[in-house]
Write an enzyme that holds these catalytic residues in place. Structure first.
Site, short mmCIF file in Angstrom:
data_model
loop_
_atom_site.label_atom_id
_atom_site.label_comp_id
_atom_site.label_asym_id
_atom_site.label_seq_id
_atom_site.Cartn_x
_atom_site.Cartn_y
_atom_site.Cartn_z
N CYS A 95 0.84 -1.20 0.00
CA CYS A 95 0.00 0.00 0.00
C CYS A 95 0.87 1.25 0.00
O CYS A 95 0.58 2.22 -0.72
CB CYS A 95 -0.93 -0.01 1.22
SG CYS A 95 -2.09 1.37 1.28
N CYS A 188 -6.96 -4.36 6.60
CA CYS A 188 -8.20 -3.58 6.53
C CYS A 188 -9.24 -4.21 5.63
O CYS A 188 -10.45 -4.03 5.84
CB CYS A 188 -7.90 -2.15 6.09
SG CYS A 188 -7.25 -2.00 4.41
#
Length: 356
Positions: A95, A188
């Site tokens: 990410c 997440c």
């Protein structure tokens, strides 16, 4: 601004330093109901609201940028594909590499901004080199070591000289409601925390054998080799106990034959690590240094050489649980804080004699 305490204080410090700061929260879910819920410090609707409230207190503009497609393609799909290939990815590292310091940075620069400020616990010295945070247990230089020189030149990490306790105390003094908000530790995009179930829902059931690494004996079966990682001990469900009664660990994963190989702990030890796609900042392509082989993992001395697209680290003491797909990050001890020399993606670990 993720909605957590670190990014809120980082934004406030950047504003205090005289920068013209705009707060940005990233919407990363195609369908927010499939992600984790609640105020967790990253990526939920509640976190977006916390980030907006923090921006209001700090007194900066605030926007939400939709990065759901980029996140799904570069992080979620990569996560699934890496496990399918028998590797163990780090989605937070990916990410940072693909979203925060590529997609976000590219958009920011196109809009006229100069840099991306984040709440990572790491330092950029006056020499422009990435260093560990002063708060070693919270240090995040490992997941930032994939950044290129050009990306680091447009990055600001205001928290690297502070401990987490100091950041929380400052947030409280500033009147930020996230001062005591818990850190986010989970993936997440896996709403229930069940990584194996998430992978099975996307890759399907794929039964295969679990075998003994020394004898080749079939010890049990599994529903998908993607559900295992190197060094794993629990959840193996072996039908044949070890003759010596000792626990066994995952030694290797072979997607082609869908086989998981297990053995005693000592068979996990490797002292040569091979990796590809190096990002290298050191002046020399060969150096004695320290290497970290997984997030929050042990640090060992090593001699590292980089040739083209391959990095080879010869460890000065054996390491266990070295998994393909993780990052190897090289550090040079320095009085001003350990300096990141570079990183690469691990492809294999071996014993020196077998490597030779």
């Amino acid at each position: 601004m993720s909605g957590g305490v670190d990014s809120a204080v980082a934004a406030a410090r950047a504003r205090d330093a005289g920068h013209d700061v705009t707060g940005v929260h990233l919407a990363l879910a195609r369908n927010p109901q499939t992600f984790r819920t609640g105020a967790r410090g990253c990526c939920t609707l509640e976190d977006s609201r916390d980030a907006r409230r923090a921006a209001d207190v700090i007194g900066i503009p605030f926007y939400v940028w939709d990065m759901a497609e980029e996140f799904h393609d570069s992080v979620v799909d990569d996560f699934v594909n890496e496990y399918a290939a028998g590797r163990t990815p780090n989605p937070c590292l990916r990410c940072n590499e693909k979203i925060k310091f590529t997609a976000v940075l590219d958009r920011a620069v196109a809009l006229g901004f100069d840099a991306v400020v984040t709440g990572h616990h790491a330092r950029l010295g006056a020499d422009g080199l990435l260093r560990r945070s002063v708060d070693l247990p919270k240090d995040q230089s490992y997941v930032l070591a994939v950044l290129t020189r050009a990306q680091l030149d447009r990055a600001i990490f205001p928290l690297g000289d502070s401990t987490k306790e100091q950041v929380r105390a400052e947030a409280a003094e500033r009147g930020l409601a996230v001062a005591d908000k818990p850190d986010s530790h989970d993936i997440c995009f896996i709403s229930d925390g069940d990584t194996r179930g998430f992978l099975e829902s996307r890759l399907g059931s794929a039964p295969g054998d679990i075998v003994d690494g020394r004898t080749g004996e079939r010890l049990g079966t599994h529903n998908g080799a993607y559900g295992f990682t190197i060094g794993q001990r629990k959840g193996l469900d072996l039908r044949v106990p070890a003759a010596d009664g000792r626990p066994r660990y995952v030694l290797s994963i072979t997607p082609v034959s869908n086989t998981v190989t297990v053995g005693p702990r000592e068979d996990l030890a490797v002292d040569v690590v091979t990796a590809d796609r190096p990002i290298w900042h050191a002046a020399s392509d060969t150096t004695d240094c320290e290497v970290q082989l997984r997030a929050h993992g042990e640090v060992v001395g090593a001699s590292v050489s980089v040739t083209g697209e391959t990095l080879v680290a010869t460890l000065k003491s054996p390491a266990r649980g070295v998994a393909a797909g993780q990052a190897i990050v090289a550090y040079r001890p320095d009085p001003g804080g350990d300096i990141v020399l570079g990183s690469a993606t691990i492809t294999a670990g071996a014993r020196a004699e077998s490597h030779a």
